[in-house]
Design a protein around this motif. Structure first.
Motif, PDB file in Angstrom:
ATOM      1  N   ILE A 297       0.847  -1.193   0.000  1.00 34.26           N
ATOM      2  CA  ILE A 297       0.000   0.000   0.000  1.00 34.26           C
ATOM      3  C   ILE A 297       0.883   1.244   0.000  1.00 34.26           C
ATOM      4  N   ASP A 298       0.460   2.258  -0.744  1.00 35.11           N
ATOM      5  CA  ASP A 298       1.193   3.521  -0.773  1.00 35.11           C
ATOM      6  C   ASP A 298       1.342   4.076   0.647  1.00 35.11           C
ATOM      7  N   LYS A 299       2.469   4.715   0.911  1.00 34.78           N
ATOM      8  CA  LYS A 299       2.753   5.217   2.262  1.00 34.78           C
ATOM      9  C   LYS A 299       1.655   6.135   2.787  1.00 34.78           C
ATOM     10  N   SER A 300       1.037   6.895   1.884  1.00 28.23           N
ATOM     11  CA  SER A 300       0.007   7.845   2.306  1.00 28.23           C
ATOM     12  C   SER A 300      -1.246   7.158   2.834  1.00 28.23           C
ATOM     13  N   LYS A 301      -1.402   5.871   2.530  1.00 32.16           N
ATOM     14  CA  LYS A 301      -2.608   5.149   2.941  1.00 32.16           C
ATOM     15  C   LYS A 301      -2.308   3.974   3.889  1.00 32.16           C
ATOM     16  N   GLN A 302      -1.060   3.796   4.264  1.00 33.32           N
ATOM     17  CA  GLN A 302      -0.712   2.634   5.091  1.00 33.32           C
ATOM     18  C   GLN A 302      -1.351   2.668   6.471  1.00 33.32           C
TER      19      GLN A 302
END
Length: 509
Positions: A297-302
């Motif tokens: 998952i992208d860091k912004s949504k982890q």
């Protein structure tokens, strides 16, 4: 007198308008059929509701299936992106074309065998690409999205036959970068929306010509990211059994579905639907988890899945076995839906055997154009299959994935209901009857010796015919290091001409 003149003018204008309308209608009837090919990235056979998924939502693809035909035995020519994409552009199996792994490729230097490298780290230049062939056939050609068939300007899709082309060069789903530069109206607009904007603009600009549109999405590839409102929708949705129900992944599926809907709506708006064949496909099977075992998952949504297994799990291909990067059904069997009003049956389901190598000759047939004479083609014109007039139940399809990824190097033949898998490391074989065992759980290699021998002979002959590169013994084999991933040997050479910033943006696998 004035009234009489007025009526004459009105009748004259009406007649002129009717004549123009008639000419336009006649022109549409005589124009070669338009082709819209929409390719998803890493979308599995079991990800869509029309293939049995009970969590994800894709109503426009469901409608596409209602208005067209859904295929249950359609395959990508490889379980990863670049080789399948090359097979579409060349009409050749990856083993013959030489792009056998994603570009530049995977590398485990301490394994039992040394795996082959891509013969070229781009779509071979001696190949007449699908784009070039369609352009020669008189079509306006457009390519928008992921290419992954060579880096650098000389390998851009605009150099391979596409009149209008914007290649996705990384940057993520809300800060997308393109070659050439594309000015996005909203810098936080999702990538799938931007690619759809490009595509509908292409349709508008070429509505009076025969056109070939190739819309190549990056969804649902990792790193997973999507519109927050869509993610929230699926976070609130009740989960179902036997499926991960990753809300971010589901949102990406719906984003692709929305894109399909916008393209179909534009075709309707322009009055082009009846003369346009629309095909939806995916480049390889669905991903369960990354090969390198890091969060997908992208860091912004982890934070959404902090301390949750879904930080590492995207999807599931059940009832199919395994995933992307393997030659089991979960890695190669794809969703494939085709609509062509009045030509292809509505609401039909076909079990015809289809491969991505078939698109090139099929599109040439639609264009009423001759195939390039100097090029070897492994695919066939599947218009009869699309129209429900042919199945060829004993057709043989082949795969050759001689590298380490989610599995060990293997080679495959499927003929009819039977599938033989050769392990290219230890020489063992697996034999499955897919009609009775779609999940590939019952290995019949030691039971049906006659079938094993028959398929083995055909597979070996195919490997020889295509010049399939095989792994060789590794003299540096180290049991303690065997599963270590290292940078591919071709990476430095491949990127040496690129700016460091560009090289860092290369789409990861």
């Amino acid at each position: 007198m004035k009234k009489q003149v007025c009526w004459i003018l009105i009748i004259g204008v009406a007649g002129l308008l009717f004549s123009c309308s008639l000419q336009k209608t006649e022109k549409q009837k005589t124009k070669k059929p338009n082709i819209v090919f929409i390719l998803a990235d890493d979308m599995g056979w079991a990800d869509l509701p029309v293939y049995g998924n009970r969590f994800n939502e894709a109503p426009r693809l469901a409608k596409l299936a209602e208005e067209g035909t859904r295929f249950t035995n359609a395959y990508a020519a490889c379980p990863v992106c670049s080789p399948t994409r090359a097979s579409i552009q060349s009409g050749q199996y990856p083993a013959r074309g030489g792009v056998i792994d994603f570009i530049p490729g995977h590398w485990r230097p301490f394994e039992e065998v040394v795996v082959p490298k891509n013969r070229t780290q781009h779509l071979p230049t001696d190949i007449t690409s699908l784009g070039e062939a369609m352009k020669t056939a008189g079509y306006k050609t457009g390519y928008f999205g992921k290419w992954h068939l060579g880096f650098g300007d000389e390998h851009h899709p605009s150099k391979r036959g596409y009149d209008s082309a914007y290649e996705y060069k990384g940057g993520g789903f809300f800060t997308s970068k393109f070659s050439p530069h594309y000015e996005v109206n909203n810098p936080k607009q999702p990538l799938s929306d931007v690619l759809t904007d490009m595509s509908v603009n292409f349709l508008e600009e070429n509505k009076d010509s025969s056109f070939f549109l190739f819309l190549s999405h990056y969804d649902v590839h990792v790193q997973l990211d999507a519109d927050s409102a869509l993610i929230d929708k699926y976070l609130k949705k009740e989960k179902v059994d036997n499926y991960p129900c990753n809300a971010i992944y589901a949102a990406m599926v719906e984003s692709v579905d929305n894109s399909v809907g916008r393209v179909l709506d534009k075709l309707d708006e322009l009055g082009l639907a009846e003369n346009t064949i629309v095909l939806f496909f995916s480049d390889n099977g669905g991903l369960k988890s990354r090969f390198d075992e890091i969060p997908l998952i992208d860091k912004s949504k982890q934070h959404i899945y902090e301390n949750d297994s879904l930080l590492y799990i995207a999807s599931s291909n059940i009832p199919l076995r395994a995933e992307k990067g393997t030659v089991y059904e979960g890695g190669i069997r794809e969703p494939f839906i085709v609509r062509w009003p009045g030509k292809i049956g509505s609401g039909e389901v076909s079990d015809a055997l289809i491969s991505s190598v078939d698109f090139y000759p099929t599109f040439m047939a639609l264009a009423e154009a001759n195939m390039p004479e100097t090029q070897v083609f492994d695919g066939k014109n599947i218009l009869p299959e699309l129209m429900g007039n042919n199945r060829e139940p004993e057709r043989a399809l082949f795969w050759h994935y001689p590298v380490y990824h989610h599995d060990v190097p293997k080679s495959v033949i499927r003929k009819g209901d039977w599938k033989l898998i050769e392990n290219l490391v230890d020489g063992s074989f697996e034999l499955y009857n897919l009609k009775e065992d779609i999940s590939e759980t019952n290995n019949l290699a030691e039971v049906n010796i006659a079938r094993l021998k028959e398929l083995k002979t055909e597979l070996k002959a195919w490997q020889k015919d295509t010049g399939a590169a095989l792994p060789v013994k590794n003299h540096d084999f180290d049991e303690t290091k065997r599963k270590l991933w290292k940078q591919h040997p071709d990476t430095k050479t491949l990127f040496k001409k690129l700016e460091p910033k560009t090289a860092n943006d290369i789409i990861p696998q």
